[in-house]
Each structure stands twice: as structure tokens, then as C-alpha cells.
Design a protein around this motif. Structure first.
Motif, PDB file in Angstrom:
ATOM      1  N   LEU A  84      -0.962  -4.700  -3.537  1.00  0.00           N
ATOM      2  CA  LEU A  84      -0.531  -4.296  -1.802  1.00  0.00           C
ATOM      3  C   LEU A  84      -0.448  -2.998  -1.793  1.00  0.00           C
ATOM      4  O   LEU A  84       0.175  -2.409  -2.336  1.00  0.00           O
ATOM      5  CB  LEU A  84       0.790  -5.171  -1.552  1.00  0.00           C
ATOM      6  N   SER A  85      -0.971  -2.556  -0.783  1.00  0.00           N
ATOM      7  CA  SER A  85      -1.427  -1.143  -0.340  1.00  0.00           C
ATOM      8  C   SER A  85      -0.897  -0.714   1.057  1.00  0.00           C
ATOM      9  O   SER A  85      -1.101  -1.792   1.946  1.00  0.00           O
ATOM     10  CB  SER A  85      -2.996  -0.469  -0.476  1.00  0.00           C
ATOM     11  N   TYR A  86      -0.022   0.176   1.130  1.00  0.00           N
ATOM     12  CA  TYR A  86       0.438   0.687   2.462  1.00  0.00           C
ATOM     13  C   TYR A  86       0.220   1.782   2.801  1.00  0.00           C
ATOM     14  O   TYR A  86       0.349   2.618   1.838  1.00  0.00           O
ATOM     15  CB  TYR A  86       1.972   0.269   2.397  1.00  0.00           C
ATOM     16  N   GLU A  87       0.043   2.177   4.091  1.00  0.00           N
ATOM     17  CA  GLU A  87      -0.294   3.492   4.717  1.00  0.00           C
ATOM     18  C   GLU A  87       0.804   3.749   5.764  1.00  0.00           C
ATOM     19  O   GLU A  87       0.517   2.854   6.684  1.00  0.00           O
ATOM     20  CB  GLU A  87      -1.522   3.872   5.163  1.00  0.00           C
ATOM     21  N   LEU A  88       1.764   4.709   5.815  1.00  0.00           N
ATOM     22  CA  LEU A  88       2.673   4.684   7.056  1.00  0.00           C
ATOM     23  C   LEU A  88       2.547   6.198   7.661  1.00  0.00           C
ATOM     24  O   LEU A  88       2.641   7.205   6.828  1.00  0.00           O
ATOM     25  CB  LEU A  88       3.932   4.538   6.502  1.00  0.00           C
ATOM     26  N   GLU A  89       2.097   6.250   8.694  1.00  0.00           N
ATOM     27  CA  GLU A  89       2.048   7.473   9.481  1.00  0.00           C
ATOM     28  C   GLU A  89       3.243   7.698  10.301  1.00  0.00           C
ATOM     29  O   GLU A  89       3.534   6.793  11.262  1.00  0.00           O
ATOM     30  CB  GLU A  89       0.605   7.570  10.396  1.00  0.00           C
ATOM     31  N   ALA A 119      10.537  13.021  10.852  1.00  0.00           N
ATOM     32  CA  ALA A 119      10.081  13.012  12.033  1.00  0.00           C
ATOM     33  C   ALA A 119       8.615  14.193  11.603  1.00  0.00           C
ATOM     34  O   ALA A 119       8.760  14.612  10.684  1.00  0.00           O
ATOM     35  CB  ALA A 119      10.972  13.960  12.889  1.00  0.00           C
ATOM     36  N   ALA A 120       7.773  14.022  12.573  1.00  0.00           N
ATOM     37  CA  ALA A 120       6.403  14.661  12.486  1.00  0.00           C
ATOM     38  C   ALA A 120       6.850  16.339  12.301  1.00  0.00           C
ATOM     39  O   ALA A 120       7.759  16.804  13.123  1.00  0.00           O
ATOM     40  CB  ALA A 120       5.580  14.326  13.484  1.00  0.00           C
ATOM     41  N   PRO A 121       5.953  17.021  11.776  1.00  0.00           N
ATOM     42  CA  PRO A 121       4.986  16.743  11.132  1.00  0.00           C
ATOM     43  C   PRO A 121       5.168  16.289   9.561  1.00  0.00           C
ATOM     44  O   PRO A 121       6.018  17.034   8.835  1.00  0.00           O
ATOM     45  CB  PRO A 121       4.106  17.922  11.087  1.00  0.00           C
ATOM     46  N   THR A 122       4.671  15.040   9.181  1.00  0.00           N
ATOM     47  CA  THR A 122       4.703  14.610   7.999  1.00  0.00           C
ATOM     48  C   THR A 122       3.375  14.125   7.332  1.00  0.00           C
ATOM     49  O   THR A 122       2.394  13.706   8.257  1.00  0.00           O
ATOM     50  CB  THR A 122       5.797  13.630   7.726  1.00  0.00           C
ATOM     51  N   ALA A 123       3.321  14.214   5.980  1.00  0.00           N
ATOM     52  CA  ALA A 123       1.903  13.310   5.474  1.00  0.00           C
ATOM     53  C   ALA A 123       2.090  12.161   5.491  1.00  0.00           C
ATOM     54  O   ALA A 123       3.213  11.601   5.640  1.00  0.00           O
ATOM     55  CB  ALA A 123       1.763  14.182   4.292  1.00  0.00           C
ATOM     56  N   THR A 124       0.926  11.413   5.503  1.00  0.00           N
ATOM     57  CA  THR A 124       0.971   9.912   5.367  1.00  0.00           C
ATOM     58  C   THR A 124       1.366   9.486   4.312  1.00  0.00           C
ATOM     59  O   THR A 124       1.055   9.911   3.172  1.00  0.00           O
ATOM     60  CB  THR A 124      -0.497   9.436   5.823  1.00  0.00           C
ATOM     61  N   LEU A 125       2.393   8.285   4.197  1.00  0.00           N
ATOM     62  CA  LEU A 125       2.860   8.024   3.011  1.00  0.00           C
ATOM     63  C   LEU A 125       1.900   6.681   2.578  1.00  0.00           C
ATOM     64  O   LEU A 125       1.582   6.122   3.476  1.00  0.00           O
ATOM     65  CB  LEU A 125       4.292   7.289   3.122  1.00  0.00           C
ATOM     66  N   VAL A 126       1.498   6.926   1.227  1.00  0.00           N
ATOM     67  CA  VAL A 126       0.566   5.711   0.750  1.00  0.00           C
ATOM     68  C   VAL A 126       1.192   5.426  -0.494  1.00  0.00           C
ATOM     69  O   VAL A 126       1.977   5.982  -1.396  1.00  0.00           O
ATOM     70  CB  VAL A 126      -0.813   6.569   0.210  1.00  0.00           C
ATOM     71  N   ARG A 127       1.487   3.961  -0.552  1.00  0.00           N
ATOM     72  CA  ARG A 127       2.233   3.306  -1.621  1.00  0.00           C
ATOM     73  C   ARG A 127       1.411   2.127  -2.134  1.00  0.00           C
ATOM     74  O   ARG A 127       0.986   1.535  -1.242  1.00  0.00           O
ATOM     75  CB  ARG A 127       3.419   2.989  -1.286  1.00  0.00           C
ATOM     76  N   ASP A 128       1.042   1.961  -3.508  1.00  0.00           N
ATOM     77  CA  ASP A 128       0.524   0.893  -3.879  1.00  0.00           C
ATOM     78  C   ASP A 128       1.538  -0.017  -4.831  1.00  0.00           C
ATOM     79  O   ASP A 128       2.243   0.664  -5.766  1.00  0.00           O
ATOM     80  CB  ASP A 128      -0.613   1.183  -4.968  1.00  0.00           C
ATOM     81  N   VAL A 129       1.571  -1.077  -4.495  1.00  0.00           N
ATOM     82  CA  VAL A 129       2.650  -1.814  -5.340  1.00  0.00           C
ATOM     83  C   VAL A 129       1.712  -2.980  -6.049  1.00  0.00           C
ATOM     84  O   VAL A 129       1.199  -3.745  -5.617  1.00  0.00           O
ATOM     85  CB  VAL A 129       3.681  -2.633  -4.335  1.00  0.00           C
ATOM     86  N   ASN A 130       1.775  -3.052  -7.483  1.00  0.00           N
ATOM     87  CA  ASN A 130       1.179  -4.039  -8.096  1.00  0.00           C
ATOM     88  C   ASN A 130       1.893  -5.116  -8.753  1.00  0.00           C
ATOM     89  O   ASN A 130       3.096  -5.179  -8.655  1.00  0.00           O
ATOM     90  CB  ASN A 130       1.183  -3.212  -9.646  1.00  0.00           C
ATOM     91  N   ILE A 168       4.033   5.605  15.471  1.00  0.00           N
ATOM     92  CA  ILE A 168       4.373   4.934  14.101  1.00  0.00           C
ATOM     93  C   ILE A 168       3.272   4.234  13.771  1.00  0.00           C
ATOM     94  O   ILE A 168       3.137   3.249  14.660  1.00  0.00           O
ATOM     95  CB  ILE A 168       5.688   4.358  13.977  1.00  0.00           C
ATOM     96  N   VAL A 169       2.647   4.020  12.706  1.00  0.00           N
ATOM     97  CA  VAL A 169       1.495   3.309  12.273  1.00  0.00           C
ATOM     98  C   VAL A 169       1.726   3.026  10.979  1.00  0.00           C
ATOM     99  O   VAL A 169       1.915   3.680  10.207  1.00  0.00           O
ATOM    100  CB  VAL A 169       0.100   3.960  12.515  1.00  0.00           C
ATOM    101  N   LEU A 170       1.696   1.504  10.734  1.00  0.00           N
ATOM    102  CA  LEU A 170       1.723   1.101   9.392  1.00  0.00           C
ATOM    103  C   LEU A 170       0.500   0.265   9.164  1.00  0.00           C
ATOM    104  O   LEU A 170       0.048  -0.966  10.020  1.00  0.00           O
ATOM    105  CB  LEU A 170       3.087   0.162   9.386  1.00  0.00           C
ATOM    106  N   ARG A 171      -0.240   0.483   8.113  1.00  0.00           N
ATOM    107  CA  ARG A 171      -1.365  -0.539   7.951  1.00  0.00           C
ATOM    108  C   ARG A 171      -1.125  -1.049   6.494  1.00  0.00           C
ATOM    109  O   ARG A 171      -0.335  -0.479   5.565  1.00  0.00           O
ATOM    110  CB  ARG A 171      -2.617   0.439   7.680  1.00  0.00           C
ATOM    111  N   SER A 172      -1.527  -2.192   5.991  1.00  0.00           N
ATOM    112  CA  SER A 172      -1.333  -2.766   4.692  1.00  0.00           C
ATOM    113  C   SER A 172      -2.710  -3.614   4.393  1.00  0.00           C
ATOM    114  O   SER A 172      -3.203  -4.116   5.135  1.00  0.00           O
ATOM    115  CB  SER A 172      -0.112  -3.714   4.675  1.00  0.00           C
ATOM    116  N   SER A 173      -3.184  -3.539   3.220  1.00  0.00           N
ATOM    117  CA  SER A 173      -4.255  -4.449   2.733  1.00  0.00           C
ATOM    118  C   SER A 173      -3.964  -4.803   1.158  1.00  0.00           C
ATOM    119  O   SER A 173      -2.827  -4.464   0.888  1.00  0.00           O
ATOM    120  CB  SER A 173      -5.545  -3.522   2.784  1.00  0.00           C
ATOM    121  N   ALA A 174      -4.549  -5.788   0.714  1.00  0.00           N
ATOM    122  CA  ALA A 174      -4.266  -6.514  -0.590  1.00  0.00           C
ATOM    123  C   ALA A 174      -5.653  -6.592  -1.245  1.00  0.00           C
ATOM    124  O   ALA A 174      -6.632  -6.735  -0.682  1.00  0.00           O
ATOM    125  CB  ALA A 174      -3.539  -7.692  -0.421  1.00  0.00           C
ATOM    126  N   LYS A 175      -5.483  -6.443  -2.473  1.00  0.00           N
ATOM    127  CA  LYS A 175      -6.704  -6.664  -3.405  1.00  0.00           C
ATOM    128  C   LYS A 175      -6.222  -7.627  -4.618  1.00  0.00           C
ATOM    129  O   LYS A 175      -5.061  -7.202  -5.266  1.00  0.00           O
ATOM    130  CB  LYS A 175      -7.079  -5.006  -4.024  1.00  0.00           C
TER     131      LYS A 175
END
Length: 181
Positions: A84-89, A119-130, A168-175
């Protein structure tokens, strides 16, 4: 000339019939493993800072997403591994916290993922959970019927970011890799 053509056709036919070939082994099908990988989007959530400022208290958003796809026998009986992959901006002027609870049909929490962003400015947080042999238990995925998303404003309700369209933007995908045979 016709006799030569007929002779050539007969010769080519004889060579075709008597050419080298191995006996076909149709028992190979028993040893065949078919393990395709499927990729899909799970959810996309966006909350503008102007909406966050209108909400009193810390809780900005709480929503349960019905997610029975993991429970389907076709999937549950064949899944080998997954990510499961997450991106949080966070482009708002507020520090935030996002919590995802994976729930079974009885609303029992099977797993929790938590994210915090300043709080902004921050980088997009990317996390993969296996999930699977190299990560968390596949039973979490197999038994999830609902995902509860909770967003909390850890700042105030009056500041505004200088970034255009702060949100605030949260995206999630799965593989997932499945075993079909």
C-alpha cells in the motif's frame, strides 16, 4: 516443368512430415505458476485550508470508506504479497495528523497507519507499507472491510498559507501479487 513442380512439392511435403520435432509434454501445465501483479487506486482525499479554518476543534475530517474488495474470495484466497503506497501533501499553514484504521466487519481495528506533517513548506511524505513475507501480515489485508480516515488540525483555525490553493492531499494506491494457478 509440371513434373519438376510436383516433385518439389512432394519433396517439401516429405521433409515437413519427417522433420525433427520433440514429443509435446502437456504435463508442464501442472508446474506452471501464474502470478500477475495488479495495481489500483485506493482513495484520494483533499481538504482546502479555507474549509479547515471553518471547522472548530482539532478534528477536521473523519470518514469511513467501505472496502470489501480485500474480502472477496478470489482475492483473499490468492493474494501472495502487496504494497500500500501513500502520498501526503500539506501546503496549509497548519501542522496536521492523519490516521488510517483498517477495520474488519465488526469494526475491530486490525492495523493503523499514522502520518504527521508540519505546516508548509514541507516535502510530500511518501510511504510504502509491505504485506506478506516481507512485511505486515496478509491477514490484515484479507480481513479489512472498512478504512477509517481521520484528519486532525494540530494548529489554529485562523492562519492562512501564502501558497496558492493551500490544502491537505492524501493519495493511496495498492499493488498486489496474486497466484492464479
Amino acid at each position: 516443368m509440371k513434373a519438376v513442380r510436383v516433385l518439389i512439392i512432394i519433396l517439401l511435403g516429405f521433409l515437413g512430415v519427417s522433420s525433427c520435432s520433440e514429443k509435446q509434454d502437456f504435463d508442464q501445465m501442472e508446474n506452471l505458476a501464474i502470478t500477475p501483479t495488479y495495481e489500483t487506486s485506493i482513495f484520494y482525499v483533499k481538504a482546502q485550508e479555507s474549509i479547515i479554518n471553518r471547522v472548530s476543534g482539532l478534528s477536521v475530517f473523519s470518514q469511513d470508506f467501505n472496502f470489501d474488495a480485500f474480502e472477496e474470495p478470489f482475492f483473499a484466497e490468492r493474494v501472495l504479497s502487496g504494497v500500500l503506497s501513500y502520498e501526503l501533501e500539506n501546503t496549509t499553514s497548519k501542522p496536521i495528523e492523519i490516521t488510517l484504521d483498517f477495520l474488519d466487519p465488526n469494526d475491530t481495528v486490525l492495523d493503523t497507519e499514522s502520518f504527521q506533517r508540519d505546516a508548509a513548506p514541507t516535502a510530500t511524505l511518501v510511504r510504502d507499507v509491505n504485506y506478506g513475507t516481507t512485511g505486515k501480515s496478509l491477514d490484515i489485508i484479507r480481513n479489512t472491510s472498512k478504512i477509517r480516515l481521520t484528519a486532525r488540525n494540530l494548529g489554529d483555525n485562523s492562519s492562512t498559507s501564502s501558497i496558492s490553493d493551500p490544502a491537505i492531499v492524501l493519495r493511496s494506491s495498492a499493488k498486489f501479487t496474486l497466484e492464479l494457478k
